[in-house]
Design a protein around this motif. Structure first.
Motif, PDB file in Angstrom:
ATOM      1  N   HIS A 106       0.721  -1.298  -0.235  1.00 51.49           N
ATOM      2  CA  HIS A 106      -0.464   0.253  -0.099  1.00 51.49           C
ATOM      3  C   HIS A 106       1.298   1.172  -0.542  1.00 51.49           C
ATOM      4  O   HIS A 106       2.069   0.889   0.029  1.00 51.49           O
ATOM      5  N   HIS A 108       1.017   3.902   1.933  1.00 50.67           N
ATOM      6  CA  HIS A 108       1.446   4.301   3.280  1.00 50.67           C
ATOM      7  C   HIS A 108       3.055   5.066   3.674  1.00 50.67           C
ATOM      8  O   HIS A 108       3.933   4.246   2.526  1.00 50.67           O
ATOM      9  N   ASP A 110       5.944   5.079   5.392  1.00 53.41           N
ATOM     10  CA  ASP A 110       6.600   4.050   6.186  1.00 53.41           C
ATOM     11  C   ASP A 110       7.514   2.645   4.785  1.00 53.41           C
ATOM     12  O   ASP A 110       7.982   2.190   5.516  1.00 53.41           O
ATOM     13  N   HIS A 111       6.233   2.697   3.793  1.00 54.48           N
ATOM     14  CA  HIS A 111       5.947   1.674   2.878  1.00 54.48           C
ATOM     15  C   HIS A 111       6.657   2.225   1.722  1.00 54.48           C
ATOM     16  O   HIS A 111       7.048   1.031   1.120  1.00 54.48           O
ATOM     17  N   HIS A 189      -6.862  -2.488   6.474  1.00 57.09           N
ATOM     18  CA  HIS A 189      -5.426  -1.654   7.198  1.00 57.09           C
ATOM     19  C   HIS A 189      -5.991   0.166   5.916  1.00 57.09           C
ATOM     20  O   HIS A 189      -6.024   1.047   6.719  1.00 57.09           O
ATOM     21  N   ASP A 210       1.024  -4.782   6.945  1.00 59.72           N
ATOM     22  CA  ASP A 210       0.364  -4.241   8.181  1.00 59.72           C
ATOM     23  C   ASP A 210      -0.805  -5.022   7.797  1.00 59.72           C
ATOM     24  O   ASP A 210      -1.348  -4.727   9.512  1.00 59.72           O
TER      25      ASP A 210
HETATM   26 ZN   LIG Z   1       0.617   1.649   6.785  1.00 65.84          ZN
END
Ligand SMILES: [Zn+2]
Length: 280
Positions: A106, A108, A110-111, A189, A210
């Motif tokens: 996904h 976000h 932190d990814h 998530h 996640d």
């Molecule tokens: Zn996430």
């Protein structure tokens, strides 16, 4: 590690910290702090562990938090990139230029933070030159049309430059990405969060992102407060964790501070993780 016809190598883009309460949702602190110690700001340590998959193509799944975070965010999230993705790619004998596919669970920060980097002129560009980046169509739509609840997680500079550079391919559904690797929508998530199923030589490994961020999250009700659709997370986890135990899936935990991969086991109705790859 060799996995059938594939090679799977957990990478590391450093560590960061998030609020322990948010990481465990409705679980009370006296229970979660036995599994994850909180610092003075109530934050727990988390890893940033993309996965390198070598097979018909050389692919990484997610790319960590990257190097574009400002000083304030580095402080808030206690980002520690003393060892980061470039180091672990070098350790794996995989220069950035060798990465052909970059797959997003996904989008976000932190990814997807490591999907792009800022060059000397200040322009944000795809970090893996020549690579194709793959994101799920509906996740892309959500990420590029954020609302108040998810805006703090979707930083446009992490993914819009991929489209602008013509490096983006959208994946409409649960599809095969390369031989032995397919994506499977989990939702929960985010509405279109996906896990990655890796099958070779009769074995299955899963990058759960996640959906099960750490080994402390294998219990069905241990669901992050960040999840937009926690009842969808619960439904997916109920079925998936059962499947993972029964079929002995090797699970890659993207955010575990120590355990990169392990098997979910069950004893006397209690679920736990038997580590297979972990930091010393
Ligand atoms: Zn996430």
């Amino acid at each position: 590690m060799t996995f059938g016809d594939l090679e799977l190598i957990p990478l590391l883009d450093g560590f960061f910290r998030l609020d322990g309460g948010a990481m465990f949702g409705v679980v009370p602190k006296p229970l979660w702090e036995r599994r994850a110690a909180a610092d003075e700001k109530n934050r727990i340590l988390l890893g940033l562990r993309p996965l390198l998959v070598r097979g018909a193509r050389t692919m990484i799944i997610d790319a960590g938090i990257g190097d574009k975070m400002d000083a304030k965010s580095i402080d808030i999230y206690a980002i520690d990139r003393a060892r980061h993705l470039d180091h672990s790619l070098a350790d794996a004998g995989c220069p950035a230029g060798a990465v052909e596919l970059v797959l997003a669970s996904h989008l976000h920060f932190d990814h997807a933070g490591g999907f792009t980097t800022r060059d000397a002129s200040g322009t944000v560009r795809p970090r893996f030159e020549g690579a194709r980046y793959l994101a799920r169509t509906a996740e892309w739509e959500d990420a590029t049309h954020p609302h108040e609840r998810n805006r703090a997680s979707y930083f446009q500079e992490n993914f819009v430059p991929l489209r602008d550079a013509g490096a983006l391919d959208l994946v409409a559904d649960d599809e095969e990405i390369m031989p032995g690797v397919r994506v499977r929508r989990s939702g929960g998530h985010t509405m279109h969060h996906q896990v990655v199923m890796i099958e070779s030589g009769g074995k299955t490994a899963v990058f759960t992102a996640d959906m099960i961020p750490t080994a402390a999250h294998v219990d069905e009700a241990w669901i992050m407060g960040y999840d937009l659709y926690p009842m969808d997370t619960l439904a997916f986890k109920r079925a998936f964790v059962r499947e993972a135990i029964d079929r002995e899936y090797l699970i890659f935990f993207e955010h575990d501070p120590r355990v990169a991969a392990g098997y979910i086991r069950e004893k006397d109705k209690r679920k736990y993780v038997e580590p297979v790859i972990s930091d010393s």
